[in-house]
Design a protein around this motif. Structure first.
Motif, PDB file in Angstrom:
ATOM      1  N   THR A 129       0.809  -1.225   0.000  1.00 30.85           N
ATOM      2  CA  THR A 129       0.000   0.000   0.000  1.00 30.85           C
ATOM      3  C   THR A 129       0.840   1.273   0.000  1.00 30.85           C
ATOM      4  O   THR A 129       0.291   2.365  -0.051  1.00 30.85           O
ATOM      5  N   GLU A 156      -6.629  -0.322  -1.517  1.00 28.25           N
ATOM      6  CA  GLU A 156      -7.533   0.341  -2.449  1.00 28.25           C
ATOM      7  C   GLU A 156      -7.815  -0.550  -3.650  1.00 28.25           C
ATOM      8  O   GLU A 156      -7.006  -1.414  -4.010  1.00 28.25           O
ATOM      9  N   ALA A 157      -8.962  -0.329  -4.280  1.00 31.15           N
ATOM     10  CA  ALA A 157      -9.397  -1.152  -5.401  1.00 31.15           C
ATOM     11  C   ALA A 157      -8.373  -1.172  -6.525  1.00 31.15           C
ATOM     12  O   ALA A 157      -8.140  -2.212  -7.152  1.00 31.15           O
ATOM     13  N   LYS A 158      -7.730  -0.064  -6.802  1.00 38.69           N
ATOM     14  CA  LYS A 158      -6.736   0.008  -7.876  1.00 38.69           C
ATOM     15  C   LYS A 158      -5.546  -0.911  -7.582  1.00 38.69           C
ATOM     16  O   LYS A 158      -5.003  -1.540  -8.492  1.00 38.69           O
ATOM     17  N   LEU A 159      -5.147  -1.011  -6.324  1.00 34.38           N
ATOM     18  CA  LEU A 159      -4.053  -1.907  -5.957  1.00 34.38           C
ATOM     19  C   LEU A 159      -4.449  -3.361  -6.199  1.00 34.38           C
ATOM     20  O   LEU A 159      -3.643  -4.160  -6.675  1.00 34.38           O
ATOM     21  N   GLN A 169      -6.755  -4.360  -8.380  1.00 37.63           N
ATOM     22  CA  GLN A 169      -6.832  -4.508  -9.835  1.00 37.63           C
ATOM     23  C   GLN A 169      -5.445  -4.742 -10.424  1.00 37.63           C
ATOM     24  O   GLN A 169      -5.251  -5.631 -11.262  1.00 37.63           O
ATOM     25  N   ASP A 170      -4.470  -3.970  -9.998  1.00 37.66           N
ATOM     26  CA  ASP A 170      -3.104  -4.131 -10.503  1.00 37.66           C
ATOM     27  C   ASP A 170      -2.553  -5.518 -10.167  1.00 37.66           C
ATOM     28  O   ASP A 170      -1.880  -6.142 -10.981  1.00 37.66           O
ATOM     29  N   GLU A 199      -4.056  -8.224 -12.409  1.00 37.65           N
ATOM     30  CA  GLU A 199      -3.490  -8.212 -13.757  1.00 37.65           C
ATOM     31  C   GLU A 199      -2.176  -8.991 -13.828  1.00 37.65           C
ATOM     32  O   GLU A 199      -1.746  -9.387 -14.901  1.00 37.65           O
TER      33      GLU A 199
END
Length: 67
Positions: A22, A29-32, A34-35, A38
């Motif tokens: 983080t 967070e949602a973006k973390l 999502q990454d 991937e």
């Protein structure tokens, strides 16, 4: 403070693990997430566990959601 001790312990059982850092934020967070997703091969995933240990300073009432 951060370590990859839990990730290393889990991976010894042949379970794919992606460490999410983080960078000092209080929560995941949602973006973390999502990454991290991937970077994984999700075709055959039947169960996905997201562990957010957090810290004792920040509130723990952030929902990650589910799908």
């Amino acid at each position: 403070m951060q370590t990859d001790l839990d990730a290393r312990r889990v991976s010894t059982f042949g379970i794919p693990v992606v460490q999410i850092v983080t960078h000092g934020a209080c929560h995941l967070e949602a973006k973390l997430v999502q990454d991290a997703l991937e970077r994984m091969e999700l075709q055959n995933v039947q169960l996905l566990i997201i562990e957010n240990v957090g810290n004792l300073v920040c509130p723990a009432n952030y929902d990650l959601g589910s799908r």
